[in-house]
Design a protein around this motif. Structure first.
Motif, PDB file in Angstrom:
ATOM      1  N   GLN A 149      12.114 -59.081 -13.581  1.00  0.00           N
ATOM      2  CA  GLN A 149      12.060 -57.634 -13.476  1.00  0.00           C
ATOM      3  C   GLN A 149      13.285 -57.019 -14.155  1.00  0.00           C
ATOM      4  OE1 GLN A 149      11.484 -56.169  -9.524  1.00  0.00           O
ATOM      5  NE2 GLN A 149      11.631 -54.048 -10.149  1.00  0.00           N
ATOM      6  N   VAL A 150      13.042 -56.046 -15.012  1.00  0.00           N
ATOM      7  CA  VAL A 150      14.111 -55.364 -15.734  1.00  0.00           C
ATOM      8  C   VAL A 150      14.232 -53.927 -15.234  1.00  0.00           C
ATOM      9  CG1 VAL A 150      14.847 -54.557 -18.023  1.00  0.00           C
ATOM     10  CG2 VAL A 150      13.775 -56.801 -17.779  1.00  0.00           C
ATOM     11  N   TRP A 151      13.094 -53.328 -14.918  1.00  0.00           N
ATOM     12  CA  TRP A 151      13.048 -51.907 -14.571  1.00  0.00           C
ATOM     13  C   TRP A 151      12.736 -51.704 -13.100  1.00  0.00           C
ATOM     14  CZ3 TRP A 151      14.768 -48.957 -18.356  1.00  0.00           C
ATOM     15  CH2 TRP A 151      14.630 -49.408 -19.662  1.00  0.00           C
ATOM     16  N   GLN A 152      13.225 -50.581 -12.560  1.00  0.00           N
ATOM     17  CA  GLN A 152      12.797 -50.204 -11.215  1.00  0.00           C
ATOM     18  C   GLN A 152      11.339 -49.769 -11.283  1.00  0.00           C
ATOM     19  OE1 GLN A 152      15.414 -46.999 -10.147  1.00  0.00           O
ATOM     20  NE2 GLN A 152      14.097 -45.455 -11.021  1.00  0.00           N
ATOM     21  N   ARG A 153      10.685 -49.714 -10.150  1.00  0.00           N
ATOM     22  CA  ARG A 153       9.245 -49.477 -10.112  1.00  0.00           C
ATOM     23  C   ARG A 153       8.842 -48.101 -10.624  1.00  0.00           C
ATOM     24  NH1 ARG A 153       4.810 -50.842  -5.670  1.00  0.00           N
ATOM     25  NH2 ARG A 153       3.280 -49.350  -6.381  1.00  0.00           N
ATOM     26  N   ASN A 154       9.575 -47.061 -10.342  1.00  0.00           N
ATOM     27  CA  ASN A 154       9.148 -45.715 -10.667  1.00  0.00           C
ATOM     28  C   ASN A 154      10.037 -45.093 -11.733  1.00  0.00           C
ATOM     29  OD1 ASN A 154       7.562 -43.412 -10.432  1.00  0.00           O
ATOM     30  ND2 ASN A 154       7.665 -43.388  -8.205  1.00  0.00           N
ATOM     31  N   TYR A 155       9.885 -43.809 -11.952  1.00  0.00           N
ATOM     32  CA  TYR A 155      10.718 -43.066 -12.884  1.00  0.00           C
ATOM     33  C   TYR A 155      10.776 -41.616 -12.414  1.00  0.00           C
ATOM     34  CZ  TYR A 155       6.258 -41.436 -14.748  1.00  0.00           C
ATOM     35  OH  TYR A 155       5.021 -40.881 -14.878  1.00  0.00           O
ATOM     36  N   TYR A 156      11.740 -40.879 -12.915  1.00  0.00           N
ATOM     37  CA  TYR A 156      11.881 -39.467 -12.579  1.00  0.00           C
ATOM     38  C   TYR A 156      11.511 -38.656 -13.808  1.00  0.00           C
ATOM     39  CZ  TYR A 156      14.107 -34.997 -11.677  1.00  0.00           C
ATOM     40  OH  TYR A 156      14.350 -33.665 -11.537  1.00  0.00           O
ATOM     41  N   GLU A 157      10.671 -37.663 -13.621  1.00  0.00           N
ATOM     42  CA  GLU A 157      10.316 -36.807 -14.751  1.00  0.00           C
ATOM     43  C   GLU A 157      10.636 -35.358 -14.426  1.00  0.00           C
ATOM     44  OE1 GLU A 157       5.761 -35.641 -14.591  1.00  0.00           O
ATOM     45  OE2 GLU A 157       6.003 -37.811 -14.534  1.00  0.00           O
ATOM     46  N   HIS A 158      10.945 -34.622 -15.456  1.00  0.00           N
ATOM     47  CA  HIS A 158      11.252 -33.195 -15.331  1.00  0.00           C
ATOM     48  C   HIS A 158      10.686 -32.494 -16.559  1.00  0.00           C
ATOM     49  CE1 HIS A 158      13.542 -29.532 -14.560  1.00  0.00           C
ATOM     50  NE2 HIS A 158      13.880 -29.556 -15.837  1.00  0.00           N
ATOM     51  N   ILE A 159       9.960 -31.416 -16.355  1.00  0.00           N
ATOM     52  CA  ILE A 159       9.388 -30.669 -17.476  1.00  0.00           C
ATOM     53  C   ILE A 159      10.428 -29.671 -17.976  1.00  0.00           C
ATOM     54  CG2 ILE A 159       7.584 -29.059 -18.194  1.00  0.00           C
ATOM     55  CD1 ILE A 159       5.797 -30.354 -16.021  1.00  0.00           C
ATOM     56  N   VAL A 160      10.729 -29.749 -19.246  1.00  0.00           N
ATOM     57  CA  VAL A 160      11.681 -28.837 -19.879  1.00  0.00           C
ATOM     58  C   VAL A 160      10.892 -27.617 -20.327  1.00  0.00           C
ATOM     59  CG1 VAL A 160      13.356 -28.548 -21.726  1.00  0.00           C
ATOM     60  CG2 VAL A 160      13.078 -30.779 -20.632  1.00  0.00           C
ATOM     61  N   ARG A 161      11.274 -26.457 -19.814  1.00  0.00           N
ATOM     62  CA  ARG A 161      10.474 -25.253 -20.049  1.00  0.00           C
ATOM     63  C   ARG A 161      11.055 -24.288 -21.068  1.00  0.00           C
ATOM     64  NH1 ARG A 161       6.356 -25.603 -16.591  1.00  0.00           N
ATOM     65  NH2 ARG A 161       6.682 -26.729 -14.658  1.00  0.00           N
ATOM     66  N   ASN A 162      12.326 -24.467 -21.464  1.00  0.00           N
ATOM     67  CA  ASN A 162      12.903 -23.537 -22.438  1.00  0.00           C
ATOM     68  C   ASN A 162      14.056 -24.209 -23.181  1.00  0.00           C
ATOM     69  OD1 ASN A 162      15.363 -23.146 -20.821  1.00  0.00           O
ATOM     70  ND2 ASN A 162      14.061 -21.941 -19.457  1.00  0.00           N
ATOM     71  N   GLU A 163      14.532 -23.562 -24.220  1.00  0.00           N
ATOM     72  CA  GLU A 163      15.590 -24.119 -25.071  1.00  0.00           C
ATOM     73  C   GLU A 163      16.904 -24.316 -24.318  1.00  0.00           C
ATOM     74  OE1 GLU A 163      15.559 -25.332 -28.214  1.00  0.00           O
ATOM     75  OE2 GLU A 163      13.385 -25.056 -28.159  1.00  0.00           O
TER      76      GLU A 163
END
Length: 119
Positions: free
Chosen positions: A75-89
């Motif tokens: 195993q190299v990676w943790q099971r999940n990930y965190y995502e965030h939607i970038v909405r502006n510059e």
């Protein structure tokens, strides 16, 4: 930082398409929710962020294991990930700055080997 990775995915038709966008027919039942997790009865929904991350983790794990001559998958990676939607510059600029300067804070990180862990 050596214990995690940051990245920015730019999604859209103008950028081209890769393996994560392969076509697959998936039958869904009438009770499925369109805003639910990208997991489908036959796996991750093609083209989803989950599929992109899954492919990235899979390919990089294979290459890391090959690089270190590992015969058995580790195993190299943790099971999940965190995502965030970038909405502006401004948000994109702030995130880029955070990613750029993040390695500087490694010495103060609670998971740094020289610091007592708070976990």
């Amino acid at each position: 930082m050596p214990n995690h990775l940051h990245g920015i995915l730019l999604l859209g038709d103008k950028l081209g398409r890769g393996e994560a966008f392969g076509t697959r027919i998936v039958k869904s039942d009438e009770n499925s929710c369109p805003n639910a997790s990208p997991l489908q009865p036959n796996g991750t929904k093609p083209g989803s962020i989950g599929a992109i991350i899954q492919n990235f983790k899979s390919i990089s794990t294979q290459k890391i294991n090959r690089l270190f001559y590992r015969r058995h998958h580790r195993q190299v990676w943790q099971r999940n990930y965190y995502e965030h939607i970038v909405r502006n510059e401004k948000s994109l600029h702030d995130i880029r700055q955070y990613i750029h300067y993040n390695p500087i804070s490694w010495q103060q990180d609670q998971l740094h080997p020289d610091n007592p862990s708070r976990w």
